[in-house]
Scaffold this motif. Structure first.
Motif, PDB file in Angstrom:
ATOM      1  N   UNK A   4       1.106  -1.111   0.003  1.00 46.17           N
ATOM      2  CA  UNK A   4       0.079   0.046  -0.050  1.00 46.17           C
ATOM      3  C   UNK A   4       0.953   1.152   0.168  1.00 46.17           C
ATOM      4  N   UNK A   7       2.408   1.866  -3.358  1.00 45.21           N
ATOM      5  CA  UNK A   7       1.355   2.103  -4.243  1.00 45.21           C
ATOM      6  C   UNK A   7       1.480   3.696  -4.095  1.00 45.21           C
ATOM      7  N   UNK A   8       1.187   4.171  -2.684  1.00 49.76           N
ATOM      8  CA  UNK A   8       1.267   5.602  -2.521  1.00 49.76           C
ATOM      9  C   UNK A   8       2.226   6.303  -2.959  1.00 49.76           C
ATOM     10  N   UNK A  11       2.216   6.712  -6.993  1.00 50.24           N
ATOM     11  CA  UNK A  11       1.036   7.324  -7.427  1.00 50.24           C
ATOM     12  C   UNK A  11       1.654   8.853  -7.285  1.00 50.24           C
ATOM     13  N   UNK A  12       2.522   9.120  -6.013  1.00 47.30           N
ATOM     14  CA  UNK A  12       2.896  10.528  -5.668  1.00 47.30           C
ATOM     15  C   UNK A  12       4.106  10.869  -6.794  1.00 47.30           C
ATOM     16  N   UNK A  14       3.818  10.487  -9.733  1.00 50.97           N
ATOM     17  CA  UNK A  14       3.128  10.642 -10.963  1.00 50.97           C
ATOM     18  C   UNK A  14       3.015  12.543 -11.094  1.00 50.97           C
ATOM     19  N   UNK A  15       3.066  12.875  -9.768  1.00 50.59           N
ATOM     20  CA  UNK A  15       3.281  14.530  -9.945  1.00 50.59           C
ATOM     21  C   UNK A  15       4.238  15.142 -10.757  1.00 50.59           C
ATOM     22  N   UNK A  17       5.161  13.527 -13.878  1.00 50.54           N
ATOM     23  CA  UNK A  17       5.108  13.154 -15.120  1.00 50.54           C
ATOM     24  C   UNK A  17       4.345  13.997 -16.009  1.00 50.54           C
ATOM     25  N   UNK A  18       4.533  13.896 -17.376  1.00 44.35           N
ATOM     26  CA  UNK A  18       3.814  14.623 -18.164  1.00 44.35           C
ATOM     27  C   UNK A  18       2.554  14.318 -18.276  1.00 44.35           C
ATOM     28  N   UNK A  19       1.793  15.414 -18.591  1.00 45.07           N
ATOM     29  CA  UNK A  19       0.097  14.976 -18.622  1.00 45.07           C
ATOM     30  C   UNK A  19      -0.190  14.473 -20.079  1.00 45.07           C
TER      31      UNK A  19
END
Lengths: 171, 318, 173
Positions: A4, A7-8, A11-12, A14-15, A17-19
C-alpha cells in the motif's frame, strides 16, 4: 501494508510526469488526410462542378441525410439543382464518397461544426460546394471515362460494348 | 457570561470560511486527482478552473429538489442536515491558532467524539428513509463501519490524553512543545488516520456509497441541495479529520518563524492532500475485510498502544 | 443558565413522551435520541460535562445507532396494530403513579432550594475516574463481568450460525 505504501509512493511520483491530455482548442492534433469529417462537393480542375446528380450518394446513405434534385444545363450536362445534407443526421460513414462515380462528394478533415440551432446543421449546395478539386487535384471524370485510350478506340476494349447513341430511341 | 460582538463574529467567520474552503476542496480534489492520473482536471472556468466550483454550485442549487413518494419525508429531509450540523459543531472545538476558535471546553476531545458519533445517524437515516434497497444496504454498511471505527478512534486518542493529562485542545497542543505526539504515539496516529478515513467514508473506505455496487449508497435518492449537503459534508469531514490529525499528533499551530495560523493551515493542507492521494491510489477493500481490519488489527493495536503508553507513564512516574 | 436548563429538561421529557406514543418505530427512536441529547445538556448544565458527553457518545451515539440498525433491518412498519393492547388506559395507572412520586420529589427539590443558590460543583473526568476505580471499583468489576458474559453469549450465538453447525442446519432446511 508495504504494498500500500509503495502504491502511494508511485502515485505521488506521478506528480512529475507529463500530462497526457491534449488541450484541444489551443493545441490541435494532426488529423490524418483520410479522416471522415465535414462533407464537401468539389469541382474538376477546369472549375466545373464534378457532381452529375446521379443520386448514388443519396441511395448509399444509410441514414438518408442527402437529398438532391437533378437538372440539365443547355449542353445536356446534368448538375444538381439543389444539394442538401442534413448533418444532424449524418453519421460520417463515408459511403457517399465511395459511391460517387465522379469523386465529387468528399469527406474532409474538418470536424468542428457544432451549432446551437439544429437547423443550422442543414447544409445547402452553396455551403457544400468548394472552389477547388478537393483531395484529387488532377481528376476529371469527363477526361477519363468514355474516352479512347492509346491503341483502342471507344468500345474496343475487352468486354466493352460500343458506345450507346443517346440521341436515338433504338436499342 | 460576557456577550460581546467578537464572540459572534468569530464563529460566523469560521463557519463561512469553512464552507467556502470545503467547496473549494472539490476543485482541489479534482485537480490533484487529475495531476496524479496525468490529466489536467477542471481548468477552463476562471483562472486555473477555480470558478468551476461556482458553476457546480449553481447547477446543484438550481436542480429539482426531489423527494421520492416512497420516502419517509420528515427523516429524509432531516438526515442531510444532521451531517452538516454535527460536523460544523465538531469544528467548534478546533483551535486554529491561539485565540482563534469557537469554544474551548475542558472536554474538547470528548465533544468531538460525541459529534462524530451523532454523525453516524446521517447515512443511516438517509439510507433508511429513502425506501430504496441500495440505499438501505449503504445505510447498513455505514452503521456497522462508523460504529466500529468510532471505537478505535476514541481509543487511539486516549494515548494522547494520557500523555497530556487533559481533554482540552489547548493543553494537548501545548504539551507537544518538546516533541510532537506523532513519534511517541505513532500507533495511535496510524489508528486515528485509518479510523478517520473510515468515518469520512471516503475511498478506500467508501463502502456505504460504493458506486459500482450500490448506485450511490445511502444518498442514491438525494438531489439538489440535499445532495449538496452530503457532498460538502464529506469535504467538511475531511477538513475536520485533517485538522485534528494536525492538532493531536503534529503539534497543531506550533512551528518556527511563520505565524501559528499559517503553520496550522499548512499542516492541515498537507493531510488533506494525503486524503486525496489515498483516493487516487487505493482500491476499495471487501466489506468483511474492512470489519476484520477494524476488530482484529485496529482494536488490539489501539488497546496495546494505550496500555504501553500508560505503563511508560507510570514507570517514568508522573 | 436556568432557562437553558428548563428548555433542555422540557425537551428531554417531551421527546421521551413522544417516543412512547409514536407509532413509527424509527420515529420513536429518533425522539428517544433527542431525549438523550437533552439529558446530556441537562448533565452539562448541572456541572458534569464528562457525564454529559458520555451520555451523548454511548447512549445517543452508539447504543441508539444499533437500535436503529436493528429496527431498520426488521422493517417493522405497520406492526403497531398488534400492540394496540398496550395503549389501554388501565396499563398506565401503575407507571403513572410511580412517575408521580418522582414529579413530587422534583418539585420538592426545586422549592426547597432558594433560587440562585443551587450548589453547582464541576465533576470533571478525573473525579469520575477516581470514584469509579476507588469506592465503586467493585461495582465496575461486577458490571464488566456482566458485560463479558453478554459478549461471550453473543459470540456463541453468532458463532453457531456462521460455522459448521450452521451449514448443516442450512442443508436440512
Amino acid at each position: 501494508m508495504l504494498s500500500i505504501l509503495k502504491t502511494l509512493w508511485l502515485i505521488l511520483l506521478h506528480t512529475f510526469r507529463r500530462r497526457e491530455t491534449v488541450l484541444y482548442p489551443e493545441e490541435k492534433r494532426r488529423i490524418p488526410p483520410r479522416w471522415r469529417g465535414r462533407i464537401i462537393l468539389s469541382r474538376s480542375p477546369d472549375g466545373k462542378e464534378r457532381c452529375v446528380a446521379c443520386y448514388l450518394c443519396s441511395v448509399a446513405c444509410p441514414v438518408s441525410c442527402i437529398s438532391l434534385q437533378a437538372a440539365e444545363d443547355e449542353y445536356g450536362r446534368r448538375y444538381p439543382e439543389f444539394f442538401r445534407i442534413n448533418f444532424s443526421r449524418c453519421i460520417f460513414c463515408g459511403f457517399c464518397e465511395e459511391a460517387c462515380p465522379t469523386l465529387a462528394i468528399q469527406l474532409t478533415t474538418d470536424f468542428e461544426m457544432s451549432e446551437y440551432v439544429r437547423m443550422n446543421l442543414v447544409y445547402e449546395k452553396e455551403d457544400l460546394l468548394i472552389d477547388g478539386p478537393g483531395k484529387y487535384p488532377d481528376y476529371d471524370f469527363y477526361r477519363i471515362s468514355g474516352l479512347a485510350v492509346k491503341g483502342k478506340g471507344k468500345g474496343e476494349g475487352d468486354e466493352e460494348l460500343p458506345p450507346v447513341d443517346v440521341r436515338t430511341l433504338m436499342p | 457570561m460576557t456577550v460581546n460582538l467578537s464572540s459572534f463574529i468569530m464563529p460566523l467567520a469560521i463557519l463561512l470560511i469553512l464552507l467556502i474552503v470545503s467547496a473549494w476542496l472539490i476543485w482541489l480534489e479534482r485537480r490533484l486527482l487529475a495531476l496524479w492520473q496525468d490529466r489536467y482536471g477542471p481548468n477552463r472556468v476562471g483562472p486555473f478552473g477555480l470558478a468551476q466550483v461556482i458553476a457546480d454550485m449553481i447547477k446543484m442549487l438550481t436542480k429539482e429538489d426531489w423527494v421520492p413518494p416512497f420516502a419517509d419525508r420528515a427523516v429524509f429531509v432531516i438526515s442531510p442536515a444532521i451531517t452538516m450540523v454535527t460536523i460544523l459543531s465538531a469544528f467548534a472545538i478546533v483551535s486554529f491558532a491561539p485565540g482563534i476558535s469557537v469554544a474551548s471546553l475542558n472536554i474538547d476531545l470528548l465533544f468531538f467524539i460525541s459529534m462524530i458519533a451523532l454523525n453516524a445517524y446521517s447515512p443511516v437515516l438517509a439510507g433508511w428513509s429513502s425506501g430504496n434497497r441500495y440505499s438501505l444496504l449503504g445505510a447498513l454498511r455505514a452503521t456497522a463501519q462508523m460504529v466500529s471505527y468510532e471505537v478505535f478512534m476514541g481509543l487511539s486518542l486516549m494515548g494522547v490524553v494520557a500523555l497530556t493529562g487533559s481533554f482540552n485542545i489547548l493543553d494537548i497542543v501545548e504539551a507537544q512543545r518538546p516533541l510532537w505526539f506523532c513519534i511517541p504515539q505513532f500507533f495511535g496516529l496510524v489508528v486515528f488516520v485509518i479510523a478517520g478515513i473510515a468515518l469520512t467514508h471516503r475511498i478506500p473506505f467508501d463502502l456505504p456509497e460504493a458506486e459500482n455496487e450500490l448506485v450511490a449508497g445511502y444518498h442514491t435518492e438525494y438531489s439538489g441541495l440535499k445532495f449538496g449537503m452530503f457532498f460538502v459534508g464529506e469535504y467538511l469531514n475531511v477538513i475536520l479529520i485533517s485538522s485534528l490529525i494536525t492538532t493531536f499528533f503534529f503539534g497543531g499551530w506550533l512551528g518556527p518563524v511563520l505565524p501559528p495560523l499559517a503553520w496550522f493551515i499548512i499542516k492541515t493542507f498537507v493531510f488533506i492532500c494525503g486524503f486525496i492521494l489515498l483516493r487516487a491510489s487505493l482500491p476499495r477493500p471487501r466489506y468483511d475485510r474492512l470489519m476484520a481490519l477494524g476488530w482484529k488489527i485496529m482494536l488490539p493495536l489501539a488497546i496495546l498502544n494505550l496500555v504501553v503508553t500508560g505503563s511508560i507513564i507510570l514507570a517514568s512516574g508522573y | 443558565m436556568n432557562t437553558l436548563f428548563f428548555i433542555a429538561g422540557t425537551m428531554a421529557a417531551v421527546s421521551a413522551g413522544i417516543a412512547i406514543f409514536q407509532r413509527n418505530a424509527i420515529h420513536a427512536l429518533l425522539y428517544l435520541i433527542v431525549s438523550f441529547i437533552g439529558l446530556g445538556l441537562v448533565f452539562f448544565l448541572l456541572g458534569a460535562p464528562f457525564a454529559a458527553v458520555l451520555e451523548v457518545i454511548i447512549y445517543a451515539g452508539a447504543i441508539m445507532v444499533l437500535f436503529v440498525f436493528v429496527v431498520m433491518m426488521l422493517n417493522v412498519k405497520g406492526m403497531w396494530y398488534e400492540e394496540k393492547g398496550i395503549f389501554r388506559i388501565g396499563a398506565f395507572i401503575g407507571p403513572a403513579l410511580l412517575a408521580l412520586v418522582l414529579v413530587i420529589e422534583v418539585f420538592y427539590v426545586l422549592w426547597s432550594t432558594p433560587a440562585g443558590t443551587y450548589p453547582l460543583t464541576m465533576v470533571g473526568p478525573k473525579k469520575v475516574s477516581i470514584s469509579l476505580f476507588g469506592p465503586y471499583a467493585l461495582a465496575v468489576e461486577l458490571a464488566s463481568m456482566a458485560l463479558l458474559a453478554g459478549l461471550v453469549g453473543a459470540y456463541h450465538l453468532a458463532h453457531r450460525i456462521g460455522s459448521a453447525a450452521g451449514k448443516e442446519e442450512d442443508g436440512h432446511e
